[in-house]
Motif scaffolding. Sequence first.
Motif, PDB file in Angstrom:
ATOM      1  N   GLY A   1       0.764  -1.274  -0.058  1.00  0.00           N
ATOM      2  CA  GLY A   1       0.110  -0.084   0.135  1.00  0.00           C
ATOM      3  C   GLY A   1       0.828   1.204  -0.027  1.00  0.00           C
ATOM      4  O   GLY A   1       2.009   1.196  -0.306  1.00  0.00           O
ATOM      5  N   ILE A   2       0.142   2.227   0.250  1.00  0.00           N
ATOM      6  CA  ILE A   2       0.878   3.784   0.304  1.00  0.00           C
ATOM      7  C   ILE A   2       1.520   3.903   1.708  1.00  0.00           C
ATOM      8  O   ILE A   2       0.543   3.938   2.666  1.00  0.00           O
ATOM      9  CB  ILE A   2       0.084   4.849  -0.171  1.00  0.00           C
ATOM     10  N   LEU A   3       2.789   4.074   1.987  1.00  0.00           N
ATOM     11  CA  LEU A   3       3.313   4.039   3.441  1.00  0.00           C
ATOM     12  C   LEU A   3       3.467   5.621   3.597  1.00  0.00           C
ATOM     13  O   LEU A   3       4.309   6.430   2.900  1.00  0.00           O
ATOM     14  CB  LEU A   3       4.477   3.272   3.424  1.00  0.00           C
ATOM     15  N   LEU A   4       2.864   6.052   4.502  1.00  0.00           N
ATOM     16  CA  LEU A   4       3.026   7.604   5.164  1.00  0.00           C
ATOM     17  C   LEU A   4       3.653   7.445   6.565  1.00  0.00           C
ATOM     18  O   LEU A   4       3.400   6.790   7.383  1.00  0.00           O
ATOM     19  CB  LEU A   4       1.947   8.258   5.203  1.00  0.00           C
ATOM     20  N   LEU A   5       4.792   8.283   6.707  1.00  0.00           N
ATOM     21  CA  LEU A   5       5.687   8.247   7.781  1.00  0.00           C
ATOM     22  C   LEU A   5       5.169   9.657   8.399  1.00  0.00           C
ATOM     23  O   LEU A   5       5.291  10.656   7.559  1.00  0.00           O
ATOM     24  CB  LEU A   5       7.050   8.223   7.597  1.00  0.00           C
ATOM     25  N   TYR A   6       4.841   9.668   9.648  1.00  0.00           N
ATOM     26  CA  TYR A   6       4.283  10.957  10.125  1.00  0.00           C
ATOM     27  C   TYR A   6       4.913  11.230  11.403  1.00  0.00           C
ATOM     28  O   TYR A   6       5.597  10.386  12.171  1.00  0.00           O
ATOM     29  CB  TYR A   6       2.807  10.916  10.139  1.00  0.00           C
ATOM     30  N   ASN A   7       4.665  12.249  11.917  1.00  0.00           N
ATOM     31  CA  ASN A   7       5.275  12.812  13.289  1.00  0.00           C
ATOM     32  C   ASN A   7       4.052  12.943  14.364  1.00  0.00           C
ATOM     33  O   ASN A   7       3.154  13.634  14.036  1.00  0.00           O
ATOM     34  CB  ASN A   7       5.978  14.289  13.167  1.00  0.00           C
TER      35      ASN A   7
END
Length: 377
Positions: free
Chosen positions: A280-286
């Motif tokens: 899938g689409i991987l989003l790294l976030y804070n």
Amino acid sequence: MKKSLLKISMLVSIVLLLTACDSKKQTNSEFPDWAWIGFERPNGVNPIISPDSTTRFYCPITQDSVDWESNDTFNPAATIKDGNVVVLYRAEDKSGQGIGGRTSRIGYAWSSDGLNFQRKSTPTFYPDNDSQKELEWPGGCEDPRVAVTEDGMYVMLYTQWNRKQARLAVATSTDLEKWNKYGPAFAKAHNGRFFDEFSKSASIITKLVDGKQVIAKINGKYWMYWGEKFVNVATSDDLINWEPMLDEKGELKVLFAPRKGKFDSDLTECGPPAIMTDKGILLLYNGKNKSGIDGDTLYTANSYCAGQALFDLSDPSKFIERLDKPFFIPESDFEKSGQYPAGTVFIEGLVYHGNKWYLYYGCADSRVAVAVYDPNK
């Protein structure tokens, strides 16, 4: 007797080693198979960028020389140019007091190995006597994220800060040194409805093509996740004008938001460019941890830790799931002391270099550091 003791000692060491390995596997097994786990800080490298009081820059607005990166250097974007890793980092001078009270400009650093950097002595992007001065002065240009098209155009989303309102803005370049500023990303969307709304932190969706990380198109459009208070999504036909997605009530569509009792209980702020994977689409976030009873007691109150979320490949607005625990937390002294002493690993740059992923992040709003993930391990 000594030989027996030696054998026992060796057996104990082996057992402890195996236990440690099992413990590590067990820890990693707590995460789903879609997550990227195992980012490691290289020994003896960090921080890779720190404040420098010796570099000077002639500010075209004040018409005076300023020590533009003397107070803090943090929150970096990253990309690849001519085979080198380029980090564009936020730098603050000593013109004011406290977070948001100084002027920010964007510095340029480069490295052949992604670990050891050289820096230009003047900023590559800054407030000027141009069409964006009213929106960028005196606060400056903050927190960039950069991605590149297949034909080599770099797109930077950054925060314009005039000490009144934060606006997500767009700039493009072919060399990361000469920039075209286009102003607020949402200026034309929905009849200008969001022009004066608080906005920041954009993560354009990218993909790997022949080992190169480039901006992706999905269903004929470019996509980006954005937001600080919650995660929203926007689309574009040209990478310059962006349209935030709305829900059935005509409000900003919330893909996911802070969770009570979790590390991201206060803020969920988008990180570096998202990446299309086979899962899938991987989003790294804070994620910012709330103080008090609504926060996660496992982590320091008000600290920033890094999370991951997964979205559908064919519909980027379809949220699937996110990690319950952060994959990256403040550990080193310089990640827990500086302008933001509660502890910060603020991720903004992610590049594919030498078959590994290099993650660049801000440390306590004062330094820049790197962690490396080897997907082949």
